[in-house]
Write a protein that holds these residues in place. Structure first.
Motif, mmCIF file in Angstrom:
data_model
loop_
_atom_site.group_PDB
_atom_site.id
_atom_site.type_symbol
_atom_site.label_atom_id
_atom_site.label_comp_id
_atom_site.label_asym_id
_atom_site.label_seq_id
_atom_site.Cartn_x
_atom_site.Cartn_y
_atom_site.Cartn_z
ATOM 1 N N GLN A 45 -14.595 10.298 6.290
ATOM 2 C CA GLN A 45 -14.686 10.394 4.830
ATOM 3 C C GLN A 45 -13.356 10.034 4.168
ATOM 4 O OE1 GLN A 45 -15.957 14.245 3.487
ATOM 5 N NE2 GLN A 45 -15.768 13.736 1.316
ATOM 6 N N PHE A 46 -12.236 10.357 4.844
ATOM 7 C CA PHE A 46 -10.921 10.128 4.239
ATOM 8 C C PHE A 46 -10.173 9.014 4.970
ATOM 9 C CE2 PHE A 46 -11.837 14.723 3.570
ATOM 10 C CZ PHE A 46 -12.077 14.638 2.200
ATOM 11 N N VAL A 47 -10.843 7.857 5.105
ATOM 12 C CA VAL A 47 -10.249 6.646 5.669
ATOM 13 C C VAL A 47 -10.433 5.526 4.664
ATOM 14 C CG1 VAL A 47 -10.286 4.961 7.541
ATOM 15 C CG2 VAL A 47 -10.701 7.373 8.049
ATOM 16 N N SER A 48 -9.368 4.876 4.282
ATOM 17 C CA SER A 48 -9.427 3.751 3.347
ATOM 18 C C SER A 48 -8.628 2.586 3.933
ATOM 19 C CB SER A 48 -8.866 4.150 1.977
ATOM 20 O OG SER A 48 -7.538 4.612 2.104
ATOM 21 N N SER A 49 -8.846 1.388 3.401
ATOM 22 C CA SER A 49 -8.182 0.206 3.954
ATOM 23 C C SER A 49 -7.960 -0.825 2.855
ATOM 24 C CB SER A 49 -9.014 -0.394 5.087
ATOM 25 O OG SER A 49 -10.298 -0.771 4.613
ATOM 26 N N LEU A 80 1.331 4.390 -1.506
ATOM 27 C CA LEU A 80 2.588 4.182 -0.787
ATOM 28 C C LEU A 80 2.542 2.890 0.019
ATOM 29 C CD1 LEU A 80 5.343 5.072 0.399
ATOM 30 C CD2 LEU A 80 4.064 6.413 2.091
ATOM 31 N N ALA A 81 1.442 2.667 0.756
ATOM 32 C CA ALA A 81 1.320 1.462 1.571
ATOM 33 C C ALA A 81 1.280 0.206 0.706
ATOM 34 C CB ALA A 81 0.067 1.550 2.445
ATOM 35 N N MET A 82 0.574 0.260 -0.412
ATOM 36 C CA MET A 82 0.456 -0.908 -1.286
ATOM 37 C C MET A 82 1.802 -1.275 -1.902
ATOM 38 S SD MET A 82 -1.454 -3.260 -2.527
ATOM 39 C CE MET A 82 -3.147 -2.730 -2.227
ATOM 40 N N ARG A 83 2.547 -0.277 -2.377
ATOM 41 C CA ARG A 83 3.830 -0.551 -3.030
ATOM 42 C C ARG A 83 4.900 -0.953 -2.020
ATOM 43 N NH1 ARG A 83 4.453 4.234 -7.495
ATOM 44 N NH2 ARG A 83 6.565 3.332 -7.657
ATOM 45 N N PHE A 84 4.824 -0.423 -0.788
ATOM 46 C CA PHE A 84 5.838 -0.776 0.198
ATOM 47 C C PHE A 84 5.602 -2.186 0.751
ATOM 48 C CE2 PHE A 84 7.600 -0.726 4.573
ATOM 49 C CZ PHE A 84 8.937 -0.464 4.255
ATOM 50 N N THR A 85 4.323 -2.536 1.010
ATOM 51 C CA THR A 85 4.027 -3.879 1.547
ATOM 52 C C THR A 85 3.852 -4.915 0.446
ATOM 53 O OG1 THR A 85 1.641 -3.454 1.561
ATOM 54 C CG2 THR A 85 2.890 -2.856 3.546
ATOM 55 N N GLY A 130 1.323 -5.568 -1.201
ATOM 56 C CA GLY A 130 0.014 -6.202 -1.093
ATOM 57 C C GLY A 130 -0.013 -7.423 -0.198
ATOM 58 N N LYS A 131 1.013 -7.634 0.613
ATOM 59 C CA LYS A 131 1.089 -8.832 1.460
ATOM 60 C C LYS A 131 0.639 -8.572 2.894
ATOM 61 C CE LYS A 131 4.861 -10.860 -1.230
ATOM 62 N NZ LYS A 131 6.262 -11.378 -1.199
ATOM 63 N N HIS A 132 0.355 -7.320 3.241
ATOM 64 C CA HIS A 132 -0.038 -6.969 4.611
ATOM 65 C C HIS A 132 -1.276 -6.078 4.558
ATOM 66 C CE1 HIS A 132 3.811 -8.279 6.567
ATOM 67 N NE2 HIS A 132 4.245 -8.103 5.328
ATOM 68 N N ALA A 133 -2.214 -6.337 5.450
ATOM 69 C CA ALA A 133 -3.400 -5.486 5.547
ATOM 70 C C ALA A 133 -3.007 -4.137 6.132
ATOM 71 C CB ALA A 133 -4.446 -6.163 6.424
ATOM 72 N N HIS A 176 -1.810 9.003 8.072
ATOM 73 C CA HIS A 176 -1.362 7.990 9.031
ATOM 74 C C HIS A 176 -1.670 6.635 8.411
ATOM 75 C CE1 HIS A 176 -0.513 10.523 12.607
ATOM 76 N NE2 HIS A 176 -1.424 11.323 12.061
ATOM 77 N N VAL A 177 -0.644 5.843 8.209
ATOM 78 C CA VAL A 177 -0.817 4.510 7.638
ATOM 79 C C VAL A 177 -0.376 3.493 8.686
ATOM 80 C CG1 VAL A 177 -0.188 2.929 5.792
ATOM 81 C CG2 VAL A 177 -0.322 5.394 5.329
ATOM 82 N N ILE A 178 -1.248 2.558 9.026
ATOM 83 C CA ILE A 178 -0.892 1.468 9.942
ATOM 84 C C ILE A 178 -1.060 0.159 9.184
ATOM 85 C CG2 ILE A 178 -1.563 0.202 12.021
ATOM 86 C CD1 ILE A 178 -2.241 2.746 13.365
ATOM 87 N N PHE A 179 0.039 -0.616 9.089
ATOM 88 C CA PHE A 179 -0.081 -1.921 8.442
ATOM 89 C C PHE A 179 0.327 -3.013 9.421
ATOM 90 C CE2 PHE A 179 4.237 -0.578 7.256
ATOM 91 C CZ PHE A 179 4.992 -1.726 7.457
ATOM 92 N N ASN A 180 -0.323 -4.145 9.295
ATOM 93 C CA ASN A 180 -0.110 -5.279 10.197
ATOM 94 C C ASN A 180 1.298 -5.840 10.010
ATOM 95 O OD1 ASN A 180 -0.448 -7.369 11.962
ATOM 96 N ND2 ASN A 180 -2.135 -8.360 10.856
ATOM 97 N N SER A 181 1.967 -6.105 11.112
ATOM 98 C CA SER A 181 3.305 -6.687 10.998
ATOM 99 C C SER A 181 3.248 -8.127 10.477
ATOM 100 C CB SER A 181 4.003 -6.655 12.356
ATOM 101 O OG SER A 181 3.270 -7.402 13.314
ATOM 102 N N THR A 182 2.093 -8.791 10.666
ATOM 103 C CA THR A 182 1.925 -10.178 10.207
ATOM 104 C C THR A 182 1.330 -10.188 8.800
ATOM 105 O OG1 THR A 182 1.484 -10.821 12.489
ATOM 106 C CG2 THR A 182 0.944 -12.421 10.788
ATOM 107 N N ALA A 183 1.864 -11.043 7.926
ATOM 108 C CA ALA A 183 1.380 -11.122 6.544
ATOM 109 C C ALA A 183 -0.049 -11.663 6.514
ATOM 110 C CB ALA A 183 2.303 -12.001 5.714
ATOM 111 N N LEU A 184 -0.725 -11.470 5.367
ATOM 112 C CA LEU A 184 -2.120 -11.877 5.238
ATOM 113 C C LEU A 184 -2.301 -13.382 5.377
ATOM 114 C CD1 LEU A 184 -3.212 -9.571 2.273
ATOM 115 C CD2 LEU A 184 -4.062 -9.473 4.624
#
Length: 460
Positions: free
Chosen positions: A38-42, A99-104, A106-109, A124-132
């Motif tokens: 229920q509390f997972v977003s992407s 936090l994830a959107m402002r730190f990346t 919007g360039k990383h999934a 827990h936030v996991i973002f791709n090291s490779t850009a979109l």
């Protein structure tokens, strides 16, 4: 109170990049931790196929740039936790997403999973090291973790959430009490205490409960067990009083009562030796070391003075006399114990010679009556050799009349009792001597340093 960490996720040498990504995403999206998802977003990916979409972007990067690194960061993970009861899981997920959107930018999934299985809600936030667009990768820059922390604090303040206030180093509360270290033997004793409290039916049931706790049991003449990660087996008989096989069986049969093992806390030293600051500075120590050593010496000297007050020692001369007297008593007790040990050894050797002399006397008398026949000597060489050795020992000791074995046994037992009774006094005298000698050295070094610090300076 939000606490944030940035962690680089590298490829495990035993797993592929895809397997590593799946392993991490499966963990953070665990239904038992996220209220059944229920509390997972992407962002820019699906939470169900995030690992595959991350890999697709990485393959695109490889095709565009034509290079692949062996030891590369496959993703980054941000952990963000909050004060218990301060935030809901739904709001926490929104804060993590922001936090994830402002730190990346919007360039990383990325995937944001909010865990509610602990007392404190955390993200827990996991973002791709490779850009979109697959053209570049995120590189961990200097103080990047600090940048994440500050951004997280800013977002939390905007949402009227508390943050951890950084205190200056001098105002931080120093840790004084440390959790005691638990050895494998102490842990095993604790588990045995717990199992015995459950009152298993018999010894075999007791061992089965140990196996359920993750211990490997080796049955035989002496029962031994080995826990996870341990290299060697531990025998019950080596754990101390109350933990041997016979003692455990007696408790299980109701013939004895088990007394749990109480670990003795190490005795704290009242004070330590002072640091020879002049000597250390001559060796090339820094000014910072001198400042630390000066504070250390003042602290230990104050403890030394308290010790002297408790001992009712009012002068340096009295301290020297007490230290000399304690040293003399220590050596006196030590010499008496050594003398007792020497006499015990002498009695044991003498007793052996007397017994051998009595046993081999008939053989030696026959040897003498045979005219010291070589043939008889070869047939009874061992008995004759023991008899001669005993006779030589008596002659060397100047003994004309041999003592009785019963008398030697009585003297041996009496000396052994006296020796064992002297050990507590010996240890007490040793500790007293060491403390007084240490106090004497501290006083002498402190006043020597004091004189050197206030030595008048000659000017030209």
């Amino acid at each position: 109170m939000a606490a944030t960490r940035l962690i680089a996720l590298h490829k495990n040498k035993d797993m592929t990049v895809a397997a590593c990504l799946k392993n991490r995403t499966d963990y953070i999206e665990n239904p038992d931790k996220t209220e059944q998802g229920q509390f997972v977003s992407s962002y820019a990916c699906s939470a169900l196929t995030a690992d595959e979409e991350f890999m697709l972007t990485k393959r695109q990067y490889d095709l565009v740039n034509g290079r692949r690194q062996k030891n590369d960061v496959i993703a980054y993970q941000i952990r963000q936790s909050f004060r218990p009861g301060e935030i809901t899981a739904e709001e926490a997920n929104k804060v993590g997403y922001e936090l994830a959107m402002r730190f990346t930018k919007g360039k990383h999934a990325f995937v944001v999973a909010t865990h509610t299985d602990r007392q404190h809600i955390h993200n827990h936030v996991i973002f791709n090291s490779t850009a979109l667009d697959g053209s570049r990768k995120f590189r961990d820059f200097f103080f990047s973790a600090l940048a994440v922390q500050r951004l997280s604090d800013l977002i939390c303040l905007e949402h009227q959430l508390s943050v951890i206030e950084k205190k200056p180093y001098r105002e931080r509360q120093k840790r004084i009490v440390y959790p005691p270290k638990e050895s494998n033997r102490d842990r095993l004793c604790g588990i045995i205490d717990t199992i015995l409290a459950e009152k298993p039916g018999d010894y075999e049931a007791f061992l089965q409960k140990l196996e359920q706790q993750g211990y490997e049991v080796k049955r035989g003449k002496y029962t031994a067990v080995k826990g996870k990660g341990q290299k060697r087996f531990i025998r019950f008989r080596t754990l101390g009083t109350g933990y041997g096989e016979d003692e455990i069986k007696a408790v299980l049969e109701g013939k004895a009562k088990h007394q749990p093992y109480q670990k003795k806390q190490p005795k704290e030293q009242p004070f330590q030796l002072l640091v020879d600051i002049q000597g250390k500075m001559a060796e090339g120590k820094s000014v910072g070391y001198k400042k630390w050593a000066t504070k250390f010496n003042l602290k230990e000297m104050s403890k030394t003075l308290l010790f002297l007050q408790e001992q009712k020692i009012g002068s340096a001369e009295e301290l020297r006399e007490r230290a000399a007297a304690a040293t003399e008593r220590y050596h006196e007790l030590g010499n008496s114990i050594k003398a007792a040990e020497a006499r015990l050894t002498q009695i044991a050797v003498l007793k052996t010679h007397i017994i051998n002399y009595a046993k081999t006397r008939p053989a030696y008398d026959a040897y003498r009556k045979s005219g010291y026949s070589k043939k008889f000597l070869e047939a009874h060489r061992e008995e004759i050799t023991l008899h001669k050795a005993a006779k030589a020992a008596f002659d060397e000791a100047g003994m004309k009349k041999l003592p009785k074995v019963n008398e030697l046994d009585a003297e041996y037992a009496e000396l052994l009792i006296k020796k064992k009774a002297a050990y507590p006094d010996y240890r007490k005298a040793r500790d007293e001597m060491q403390q007084l000698m240490k106090a004497q050295k501290n006083v002498e070094l402190f006043f020597a340093e004091d004189k050197s610090n206030f030595r008048p300076q000659h000017t030209r």
